[in-house]
Motif scaffolding. Sequence first.
Motif, PDB file in Angstrom:
ATOM      1  N   ILE A 324       0.841  -1.212   0.000  1.00 23.23           N
ATOM      2  CA  ILE A 324       0.000   0.000   0.000  1.00 23.23           C
ATOM      3  C   ILE A 324       0.866   1.249   0.000  1.00 23.23           C
ATOM      4  CG2 ILE A 324      -1.667   1.304   1.365  1.00 23.23           C
ATOM      5  CD1 ILE A 324      -2.839  -1.348   2.289  1.00 23.23           C
ATOM      6  N   ILE A 325       1.924   1.256   0.807  1.00 19.31           N
ATOM      7  CA  ILE A 325       2.819   2.430   0.851  1.00 19.31           C
ATOM      8  C   ILE A 325       3.459   2.666  -0.512  1.00 19.31           C
ATOM      9  CG2 ILE A 325       4.954   3.308   1.869  1.00 19.31           C
ATOM     10  CD1 ILE A 325       4.193   1.854   4.444  1.00 19.31           C
ATOM     11  N   ALA A 326       3.907   1.601  -1.172  1.00 19.60           N
ATOM     12  CA  ALA A 326       4.529   1.751  -2.487  1.00 19.60           C
ATOM     13  C   ALA A 326       3.551   2.323  -3.499  1.00 19.60           C
ATOM     14  CB  ALA A 326       5.071   0.396  -2.958  1.00 19.60           C
ATOM     15  N   LEU A 327       2.285   1.879  -3.445  1.00 18.61           N
ATOM     16  CA  LEU A 327       1.261   2.402  -4.360  1.00 18.61           C
ATOM     17  C   LEU A 327       1.021   3.877  -4.122  1.00 18.61           C
ATOM     18  CD1 LEU A 327      -1.321  -0.537  -4.406  1.00 18.61           C
ATOM     19  CD2 LEU A 327       0.179   0.197  -6.258  1.00 18.61           C
ATOM     20  N   LEU A 328       0.972   4.313  -2.851  1.00 20.46           N
ATOM     21  CA  LEU A 328       0.747   5.724  -2.550  1.00 20.46           C
ATOM     22  C   LEU A 328       1.886   6.593  -3.075  1.00 20.46           C
ATOM     23  CD1 LEU A 328      -0.681   5.467   1.087  1.00 20.46           C
ATOM     24  CD2 LEU A 328      -1.941   6.009  -1.012  1.00 20.46           C
ATOM     25  N   ILE A 329       3.130   6.141  -2.879  1.00 26.26           N
ATOM     26  CA  ILE A 329       4.277   6.891  -3.389  1.00 26.26           C
ATOM     27  C   ILE A 329       4.224   7.009  -4.899  1.00 26.26           C
ATOM     28  CG2 ILE A 329       6.796   6.830  -3.607  1.00 26.26           C
ATOM     29  CD1 ILE A 329       6.881   5.522  -0.848  1.00 26.26           C
ATOM     30  N   PHE A 330       3.847   5.931  -5.570  1.00 24.05           N
ATOM     31  CA  PHE A 330       3.761   5.946  -7.032  1.00 24.05           C
ATOM     32  C   PHE A 330       2.711   6.939  -7.519  1.00 24.05           C
ATOM     33  CE2 PHE A 330       4.372   4.363 -11.179  1.00 24.05           C
ATOM     34  CZ  PHE A 330       3.126   4.214 -11.777  1.00 24.05           C
ATOM     35  N   ILE A 331       1.565   6.967  -6.831  1.00 26.12           N
ATOM     36  CA  ILE A 331       0.492   7.898  -7.234  1.00 26.12           C
ATOM     37  C   ILE A 331       0.938   9.350  -7.036  1.00 26.12           C
ATOM     38  CG2 ILE A 331      -1.836   8.673  -6.634  1.00 26.12           C
ATOM     39  CD1 ILE A 331      -2.478   5.747  -5.954  1.00 26.12           C
ATOM     40  N   VAL A 332       1.608   9.614  -5.914  1.00 22.45           N
ATOM     41  CA  VAL A 332       2.090  10.990  -5.664  1.00 22.45           C
ATOM     42  C   VAL A 332       3.067  11.430  -6.739  1.00 22.45           C
ATOM     43  CG1 VAL A 332       3.433  12.400  -4.068  1.00 22.45           C
ATOM     44  CG2 VAL A 332       1.668  10.871  -3.194  1.00 22.45           C
ATOM     45  N   LEU A 333       3.967  10.543  -7.139  1.00 23.35           N
ATOM     46  CA  LEU A 333       4.926  10.875  -8.196  1.00 23.35           C
ATOM     47  C   LEU A 333       4.228  11.168  -9.510  1.00 23.35           C
ATOM     48  CD1 LEU A 333       7.756   8.256  -7.459  1.00 23.35           C
ATOM     49  CD2 LEU A 333       7.822  10.725  -7.049  1.00 23.35           C
ATOM     50  N   LEU A 334       3.201  10.385  -9.836  1.00 24.76           N
ATOM     51  CA  LEU A 334       2.444  10.649 -11.071  1.00 24.76           C
ATOM     52  C   LEU A 334       1.786  12.012 -11.043  1.00 24.76           C
ATOM     53  CD1 LEU A 334       0.698   7.201 -11.812  1.00 24.76           C
ATOM     54  CD2 LEU A 334       2.577   8.262 -13.060  1.00 24.76           C
ATOM     55  N   VAL A 335       1.226  12.397  -9.888  1.00 27.04           N
ATOM     56  CA  VAL A 335       0.566  13.720  -9.776  1.00 27.04           C
ATOM     57  C   VAL A 335       1.585  14.840  -9.952  1.00 27.04           C
ATOM     58  CG1 VAL A 335      -0.656  15.238  -8.192  1.00 27.04           C
ATOM     59  CG2 VAL A 335      -1.312  12.824  -8.374  1.00 27.04           C
ATOM     60  N   ILE A 336       2.753  14.690  -9.355  1.00 31.09           N
ATOM     61  CA  ILE A 336       3.794  15.731  -9.473  1.00 31.09           C
ATOM     62  C   ILE A 336       4.252  15.888 -10.916  1.00 31.09           C
ATOM     63  CG2 ILE A 336       6.158  16.322  -8.807  1.00 31.09           C
ATOM     64  CD1 ILE A 336       5.588  14.999  -6.109  1.00 31.09           C
ATOM     65  N   VAL A 337       4.532  14.787 -11.593  1.00 33.61           N
ATOM     66  CA  VAL A 337       4.966  14.834 -12.992  1.00 33.61           C
ATOM     67  C   VAL A 337       3.905  15.485 -13.868  1.00 33.61           C
ATOM     68  CG1 VAL A 337       5.578  13.422 -14.975  1.00 33.61           C
ATOM     69  CG2 VAL A 337       6.544  12.883 -12.748  1.00 33.61           C
ATOM     70  N   ALA A 338       2.630  15.111 -13.648  1.00 34.93           N
ATOM     71  CA  ALA A 338       1.549  15.694 -14.448  1.00 34.93           C
ATOM     72  C   ALA A 338       1.454  17.202 -14.232  1.00 34.93           C
ATOM     73  CB  ALA A 338       0.228  15.010 -14.090  1.00 34.93           C
ATOM     74  N   ALA A 339       1.638  17.652 -12.984  1.00 34.04           N
ATOM     75  CA  ALA A 339       1.563  19.089 -12.699  1.00 34.04           C
ATOM     76  C   ALA A 339       2.692  19.842 -13.374  1.00 34.04           C
ATOM     77  CB  ALA A 339       1.597  19.298 -11.196  1.00 34.04           C
ATOM     78  N   ILE A 340       3.904  19.255 -13.372  1.00 33.31           N
ATOM     79  CA  ILE A 340       5.051  19.915 -14.023  1.00 33.31           C
ATOM     80  C   ILE A 340       4.816  20.040 -15.523  1.00 33.31           C
ATOM     81  CG2 ILE A 340       7.498  19.667 -14.551  1.00 33.31           C
ATOM     82  CD1 ILE A 340       7.816  18.366 -11.796  1.00 33.31           C
ATOM     83  N   VAL A 341       4.372  18.996 -16.156  1.00 33.46           N
ATOM     84  CA  VAL A 341       4.127  19.017 -17.605  1.00 33.46           C
ATOM     85  C   VAL A 341       3.057  20.043 -17.957  1.00 33.46           C
ATOM     86  CG1 VAL A 341       3.292  17.660 -19.548  1.00 33.46           C
ATOM     87  CG2 VAL A 341       4.904  16.649 -17.919  1.00 33.46           C
ATOM     88  N   LYS A 342       1.990  20.053 -17.174  1.00 36.12           N
ATOM     89  CA  LYS A 342       0.907  20.993 -17.443  1.00 36.12           C
ATOM     90  C   LYS A 342       1.383  22.439 -17.294  1.00 36.12           C
ATOM     91  CE  LYS A 342      -3.870  21.947 -16.170  1.00 36.12           C
ATOM     92  NZ  LYS A 342      -4.998  21.569 -15.281  1.00 36.12           N
ATOM     93  N   GLY A 343       2.243  22.745 -16.277  1.00 35.17           N
ATOM     94  CA  GLY A 343       2.771  24.110 -16.096  1.00 35.17           C
ATOM     95  C   GLY A 343       3.632  24.547 -17.250  1.00 35.17           C
TER      96      GLY A 343
END
Length: 377
Positions: A324-343
């Motif tokens: 579960i912890i690994a899945l949460l970290i992976f989701i957070v990384l995806l959100v950060i990458v998406a925000a950077i690309v969108k900016g």
Amino acid sequence: MEFWMRIYLISFLNMACCLPESSYTVHLNKLSFDTAQSHCLPGSFLTNIQKEKEMEKILKTIWDKNNKTATSFWIGLKKYKGACFRKDLPLKGFFWTVDNSTQSDVKMWETEPSNTCTDIRCGLLSVKYGETAATSIGFVDATCRQEHPFICKRNVKVTCRRPVIFGTHDIIDYSNDKDTCYVLCGSGANFTLKCSNDLVWTVSGNKNMDILQLCLECEKGYRRDASGSCVDVNECEESKPCTHRCLNTEGSYKCACSDNDKDDCDGSKLPTTDLKSNDYSNVIRGKSVLTQPTSLPDDVRMNKTDVNIEENAGDVSNIIVPVIIALLIFIVLLVIVAAIVKGCIRRRSTKLSRRKAEAVALNGSSSMEKVNEKEET
């Protein structure tokens, strides 16, 4: 002289009256001639029929079987290889296998046997059924490999030999029943044996048991039951070796005791205090090495079940939490990458819009076209 003649005559008549009559058994299972002959052994043989009275008894035995489907039965008639068909003889060249005799008052053949000297042929009794009895049609011959029902004959009453049994035992014969004997083993076990029609001793109620081992001693903690099998002795019920609680095990027993008891529970030094349910839980958890018996109370079995459930739950949690912890970290990384690309995309669009506006305001439409060409390149 006349006196002695009378004595001899009376003795002869007594012997004749006391001679056992022949008995017949009809077997409806279909076998070849040789197999049927072996099946009749050791106390019988494929029947011969030398007298008309014998034929009457055999037909009555067939009728008493209450089966009207079998019409041909192997009897002890056989013509050996090299023996020829003899039309002038009552058995037409055949012999009775029991004594190789050719004597018979029964001269009725349904059909003439095969006229050959080179083949082995065997004899059958052919019958038909009426409303109240079976009647004989006569003898017929056939190849000995064919399979038919058969008739066995026993001339005299034959009993089993004295049974052979290993181990310490006594055999008690019944004076009024020679086919039954009683076996008393040194261990105390006892069995009733019956002499079967095949002259084999069998245990009454269990024909498949090997009587040789009936009185052999079992391993310590076991004894033979009525069927001759070695079964566990429940020492807890029979000898009551423990003061408080006795746990029966396969081939032995254990005395259950508490943690505070200083004595060993080995059957000699026994606990005197009552055991609580948590004591049993300690026993099962490993503080005392005991085999859990089938007679433990329900709360003890429940404690062991709870321990297993807790251990299994701990094993599962050790796997699920890291996943579960690994899945949460992976989701957070995806959100950060998406925000950077969108900016980045948004800043680029804003910059291009600003350049277009400046070009229109300063240089007019011609400059605007250059800007557009520049963007396309």
